[in-house]
Design a protein around this motif. Structure first.
Motif, PDB file in Angstrom:
ATOM      1  N   PHE A   1       0.832  -1.208   0.000  1.00 17.96           N
ATOM      2  CA  PHE A   1       0.000   0.000   0.000  1.00 17.96           C
ATOM      3  C   PHE A   1       0.866   1.257   0.000  1.00 17.96           C
ATOM      4  N   ALA A   2       1.975   1.237   0.727  1.00 19.12           N
ATOM      5  CA  ALA A   2       2.870   2.400   0.813  1.00 19.12           C
ATOM      6  C   ALA A   2       3.466   2.762  -0.537  1.00 19.12           C
ATOM      7  N   LYS A   3       3.600   1.786  -1.413  1.00 24.72           N
ATOM      8  CA  LYS A   3       4.181   2.033  -2.732  1.00 24.72           C
ATOM      9  C   LYS A   3       3.273   2.910  -3.594  1.00 24.72           C
ATOM     10  N   ARG A   4       2.047   3.112  -3.168  1.00 22.80           N
ATOM     11  CA  ARG A   4       1.146   4.044  -3.857  1.00 22.80           C
ATOM     12  C   ARG A   4       1.554   5.486  -3.587  1.00 22.80           C
ATOM     13  N   TYR A   5       2.285   5.722  -2.510  1.00 20.85           N
ATOM     14  CA  TYR A   5       2.591   7.084  -2.057  1.00 20.85           C
ATOM     15  C   TYR A   5       4.082   7.406  -2.056  1.00 20.85           C
ATOM     16  N   VAL A   6       4.901   6.388  -1.912  1.00 23.54           N
ATOM     17  CA  VAL A   6       6.351   6.567  -1.884  1.00 23.54           C
ATOM     18  C   VAL A   6       6.921   5.849  -3.101  1.00 23.54           C
ATOM     19  N   ALA A   7       7.526   6.605  -4.000  1.00 22.39           N
ATOM     20  CA  ALA A   7       8.090   6.014  -5.219  1.00 22.39           C
ATOM     21  C   ALA A   7       9.310   5.179  -4.869  1.00 22.39           C
TER      22      ALA A   7
ATOM     23  N   LEU B   1       0.611  13.553   1.251  1.00 15.39           N
ATOM     24  CA  LEU B   1       0.526  12.093   1.116  1.00 15.39           C
ATOM     25  C   LEU B   1      -0.463  11.506   2.121  1.00 15.39           C
ATOM     26  N   LYS B   2      -0.444  12.024   3.333  1.00 15.59           N
ATOM     27  CA  LYS B   2      -1.391  11.556   4.353  1.00 15.59           C
ATOM     28  C   LYS B   2      -2.820  11.852   3.911  1.00 15.59           C
ATOM     29  N   SER B   3      -3.054  13.042   3.388  1.00 17.22           N
ATOM     30  CA  SER B   3      -4.376  13.412   2.893  1.00 17.22           C
ATOM     31  C   SER B   3      -4.802  12.505   1.734  1.00 17.22           C
ATOM     32  N   ASP B   4      -3.873  12.226   0.831  1.00 19.48           N
ATOM     33  CA  ASP B   4      -4.162  11.319  -0.293  1.00 19.48           C
ATOM     34  C   ASP B   4      -4.540   9.931   0.213  1.00 19.48           C
ATOM     35  N   ALA B   5      -3.795   9.436   1.198  1.00 23.72           N
ATOM     36  CA  ALA B   5      -4.062   8.103   1.742  1.00 23.72           C
ATOM     37  C   ALA B   5      -5.432   8.053   2.420  1.00 23.72           C
ATOM     38  N   VAL B   6      -5.762   9.071   3.177  1.00 26.58           N
ATOM     39  CA  VAL B   6      -7.081   9.123   3.837  1.00 26.58           C
ATOM     40  C   VAL B   6      -8.190   9.094   2.788  1.00 26.58           C
ATOM     41  N   ALA B   7      -8.025   9.856   1.724  1.00 27.67           N
ATOM     42  CA  ALA B   7      -9.032   9.874   0.652  1.00 27.67           C
ATOM     43  C   ALA B   7      -9.132   8.506  -0.012  1.00 27.67           C
ATOM     44  N   ASP B   8      -7.984   7.889  -0.281  1.00 28.65           N
ATOM     45  CA  ASP B   8      -7.992   6.568  -0.916  1.00 28.65           C
ATOM     46  C   ASP B   8      -8.632   5.517  -0.021  1.00 28.65           C
ATOM     47  N   LEU B   9      -8.397   5.611   1.282  1.00 32.94           N
ATOM     48  CA  LEU B   9      -8.936   4.616   2.207  1.00 32.94           C
ATOM     49  C   LEU B   9     -10.462   4.672   2.293  1.00 32.94           C
ATOM     50  N   ALA B  10     -11.039   5.777   1.886  1.00 29.76           N
ATOM     51  CA  ALA B  10     -12.500   5.869   1.873  1.00 29.76           C
ATOM     52  C   ALA B  10     -13.108   4.888   0.875  1.00 29.76           C
ATOM     53  N   ASP B  11     -12.312   4.492  -0.130  1.00 30.92           N
ATOM     54  CA  ASP B  11     -12.799   3.566  -1.152  1.00 30.92           C
ATOM     55  C   ASP B  11     -12.255   2.148  -0.991  1.00 30.92           C
ATOM     56  N   VAL B  12     -11.615   1.872   0.136  1.00 28.38           N
ATOM     57  CA  VAL B  12     -10.985   0.578   0.385  1.00 28.38           C
ATOM     58  C   VAL B  12     -11.738  -0.129   1.505  1.00 28.38           C
ATOM     59  N   ASP B  13     -11.860  -1.448   1.387  1.00 28.73           N
ATOM     60  CA  ASP B  13     -12.458  -2.226   2.475  1.00 28.73           C
ATOM     61  C   ASP B  13     -11.388  -2.479   3.533  1.00 28.73           C
ATOM     62  N   ILE B  14     -11.688  -2.103   4.765  1.00 28.22           N
ATOM     63  CA  ILE B  14     -10.727  -2.259   5.857  1.00 28.22           C
ATOM     64  C   ILE B  14     -11.139  -3.438   6.721  1.00 28.22           C
ATOM     65  N   CYS B  15     -10.260  -4.435   6.787  1.00 27.35           N
ATOM     66  CA  CYS B  15     -10.529  -5.626   7.590  1.00 27.35           C
ATOM     67  C   CYS B  15     -10.234  -5.328   9.056  1.00 27.35           C
ATOM     68  N   GLN B  16     -11.236  -5.531   9.883  1.00 26.43           N
ATOM     69  CA  GLN B  16     -11.099  -5.287  11.318  1.00 26.43           C
ATOM     70  C   GLN B  16     -10.568  -6.535  12.034  1.00 26.43           C
ATOM     71  N   ILE B  17     -10.132  -6.346  13.252  1.00 27.25           N
ATOM     72  CA  ILE B  17      -9.657  -7.462  14.061  1.00 27.25           C
ATOM     73  C   ILE B  17     -10.866  -8.116  14.721  1.00 27.25           C
ATOM     74  N   THR B  18     -11.133  -9.344  14.323  1.00 31.60           N
ATOM     75  CA  THR B  18     -12.242 -10.117  14.878  1.00 31.60           C
ATOM     76  C   THR B  18     -11.653 -11.333  15.594  1.00 31.60           C
ATOM     77  N   SER B  19     -12.492 -12.104  16.250  1.00 34.84           N
ATOM     78  CA  SER B  19     -12.003 -13.316  16.905  1.00 34.84           C
ATOM     79  C   SER B  19     -11.465 -14.303  15.869  1.00 34.84           C
ATOM     80  N   GLU B  20     -12.087 -14.345  14.683  1.00 30.47           N
ATOM     81  CA  GLU B  20     -11.605 -15.208  13.599  1.00 30.47           C
ATOM     82  C   GLU B  20     -10.207 -14.767  13.149  1.00 30.47           C
TER      83      GLU B  20
END
Length: 138
Positions: free
Chosen positions: A10-16, A64-83
């Motif tokens: 994911f970082a490679k989207r922001y750091v060349a 870059l932080k602002s770009d990442a926050v905007a991009d994360l709005a369109d990404v599914d974020i997997c939460q920590i569950t018991s599984e």
């Protein structure tokens, strides 16, 4: 295509760096992107380290932080569950992984992507053995 990106990818989207072009191309092709809940904090840590090392200006960090926050709005974020936690423990017992690396793989297993994308060879090896198709972007 459904892709799970660990933080190294994911970082490679922001750091060349090596592999950035491949990650950007994969993201363009993807129908759906997944990351773990720890991806943004890890990315922020990386960017802050680059600022401390004077490899990244503060203004560039903010952008870059602002770009990442905007991009994360369109990404599914997997939460920590018991599984996911059970998967982390199993991965740690079976592979020489750090806890956060095992968390990325366990999240990917929970999301069932078409491919797990990473630049971390140990993570990729564990993901492959766990049944995930992998894409190495190192």
């Amino acid at each position: 295509m459904r892709l799970f990106l660990d933080t190294s990818a994911f970082a490679k989207r922001y750091v060349a760096e090596q592999g950035s072009d491949k990650v950007l191309a994969l993201c363009q092709e993807a129908d759906r992107l997944f990351v773990s809940v720890i991806c943004f904090p890890e990315l922020t840590s990386t960017l802050c380290r680059l600022v401390r090392e004077k490899k990244l200006a503060r203004a560039a960090y903010r952008q870059l932080k602002s770009d990442a926050v905007a991009d994360l709005a369109d990404v599914d974020i997997c939460q920590i569950t018991s599984e996911v936690l059970a998967g982390v423990v199993s991965l740690l017992e079976a592979h020489p992984l750090r806890a956060m690396d095992a968390l990325h793989v366990a999240c990917a297993l929970a999301c069932q992507p078409d491919a797990f994308v990473s630049a971390d060879r140990q993570q990729l090896a564990a993901a492959r053995k766990a049944g995930l198709r992998i894409v190495d972007v190192s």
